[in-house]
Write an enzyme that holds these catalytic residues in place. Structure first.
Site, short mmCIF file in Angstrom:
data_model
loop_
_atom_site.label_atom_id
_atom_site.label_comp_id
_atom_site.label_asym_id
_atom_site.label_seq_id
_atom_site.Cartn_x
_atom_site.Cartn_y
_atom_site.Cartn_z
N GLU A 124 -0.15 30.89 -44.89
CA GLU A 124 -0.86 32.00 -45.13
C GLU A 124 -1.95 31.81 -43.62
OE1 GLU A 124 -3.99 33.84 -45.12
OE2 GLU A 124 -5.09 32.29 -46.61
N CYS A 159 -9.79 35.17 -43.52
CA CYS A 159 -8.60 35.96 -43.07
C CYS A 159 -8.41 37.23 -43.81
CB CYS A 159 -7.45 35.07 -43.49
SG CYS A 159 -7.21 34.57 -45.16
#
Length: 427
Positions: free
Chosen positions: A204, A238
């Site tokens: 991720e 993010c």
């Protein structure tokens, strides 16, 4: 390091043979400990990486929700799946892989760990976690929470090592797979080492999410959501909205309203519950952000608000006239910087959104839901959120494509990332 891995492997022999119902029985205690001590744990987050305390408390509460979610749903998720074939009996079983290494970031120091560790443990694996070096107290607390909840010793352990030592851990035969949440560069390094050992990894990584506002959007709702999507955790996420793509006919109104809303954010001591924006986690992060902004201004971006740095603090910043060639469009900006670009048509908006090396998620604001649903497949992203900011939710799979990584966390997909999907065929 060797002692910790051996302990994880020894505990695995017991844990993987513990019934699912018995493994699940630890989760209510885990959730209770989080909620009972949320002020203390939140203070550790805020002290170590400067997240406003109200947001740190919300992070702890979210971890408790995740524990409850997997407590309620793991049994159907991991139940054998009957497959009709010519055999008298055929089905798929989901069995643990072994000891799993988690490499975790500092920006959501509890949430990122819990969303990896809880489903991985409940699936029957044991875990070792190399947490970010700038959140050591958070790492200590998390290990103690699993211990206090009653998980057998060795189920969850911290691995206090440097980044340079990670390759040796991945190479150790005890480790069966790796999960990383971090930068693109870290993802490349981990995937390289895992590939050498033919070990699975879930990555991720970064994101450069577009936040698209169509001409028919509810502008006030879009503005309110945009502020939270960009400025939460001082933009250190993010999945934060980073590129704002606004229809040219409403761009001026959006910028005017957005500027006022950002100016009204309370800047201050992160331990004050009224504070909404505080400093970034480290000085080097603000220096990198300042460089991206200044280079973009030199290329023609217009500074509407902010743009100044003071040690680890970077002012909430708005840039307009942003074009795809600029750093604030092409690169991930890990801080409170909003880059605004205009478009004329939905086709142009889609092209601009996809013009990114990342593919984590996109937000689209419109009142014509039926129309935008016909365009969802055109967005090359791991997630599409309509009239809402991109966010993680225990009930929904989370992850990206392109340089945002691969694999999924959360939901049913997340708990099945680190299992052996075993086929059983009985004639």
């Amino acid at each position: 390091m060797e002692s910790i891995l051996q302990k994880a492997n020894t505990t695995l022999q017991i844990w993987e043979n513990t019934s699912l119902s018995d493994r699940l029985a630890y989760l209510p205690a885990l959730a209770s400990l989080l909620l009972e001590n949320k002020e203390e744990y939140a203070k550790a987050i805020t002290t170590e990486m400067h997240k406003p305390i109200s947001q740190s408390i919300a992070e702890i509460e979210k971890c408790a929700v995740l524990c409850s979610y997997y407590y309620e749903n793991s049994t159907p998720f991991l139940a054998p799946k009957i497959i009709k074939t010519e055999a008298s009996e055929s089905y798929v079983a989901y069995e643990p892989m072994g000891v799993i290494l988690g490499i975790m970031p500092w920006n959501f120091p509890f949430w990122q760990v819990f969303r990896f560790a809880v489903p991985t443990l409940i699936a029957g694996n044991t875990v070792v976690v190399k947490h970010a070096s700038n959140v050591p107290k958070c790492a200590e607390f998390i290990e103690s929470i699993f211990e206090k909840a009653g998980f057998p010793t060795g189920c969850y352990q911290n691995l206090s090592i440097s980044s340079q030592e990670v390759a040796a851990v991945i190479a150790n035969p005890i480790i069966k797979a790796v999960s990383l949440t971090g930068s693109e560069q870290a993802g490349i390094a981990v995937a390289t080492e895992a590939g050498k050992q033919l070990k699975k990894c879930v990555l991720e990584l970064g994101g450069n999410n577009a936040f698209i506002i169509l001409e028919d959007a509810n502008l006030d709702k879009a503005v309110a959501t945009a502020v939270n999507a960009r400025m939460q955790n001082a933009g250190q996420s993010c999945i934060a909205a980073k590129r704002f793509l606004v229809h040219e006919n409403i761009a001026k109104d959006f910028v005017d309203k957005f500027k006022v809303a950002v100016q009204n954010l309370k800047i201050g001591n992160p331990l004050d519950k009224e504070t909404q924006i505080a400093s970034l986690a480290r000085v080097d992060l603000t220096e990198e952000l300042e460089k991206q902004v200044q280079q973009s201004i030199q290329m023609g971006a217009q500074l509407i608000l902010g743009g100044k740095r003071n040690n680890a603090f970077y002012e909430p910043t708005i840039l307009t006239n942003v074009i795809p060639q600029m750093p604030v469009f092409q690169e991930e900006t890990f801080g409170p910087v909003a880059a605004i670009t205009t478009f004329k048509t939905i086709e142009e908006a889609i092209a601009l959104s996809n013009e990114s090396q990342f593919g984590l998620g996109v937000s689209i604001f419109t009142t014509d839901i039926d129309f935008i649903k016909t365009k969802i497949s055109a967005f090359k992203e791991g997630a599409v959120f309509i009239n809402e900011m991109v966010k993680s939710d225990s009930r929904l799979p989370f992850g990206g494509i392109k340089k945002s990584g691969y694999g999924r966390e959360l939901s049913e997909e997340g708990i099945k990332e680190f299992v052996n999907i075993k086929t059983i065929f009985i004639q």
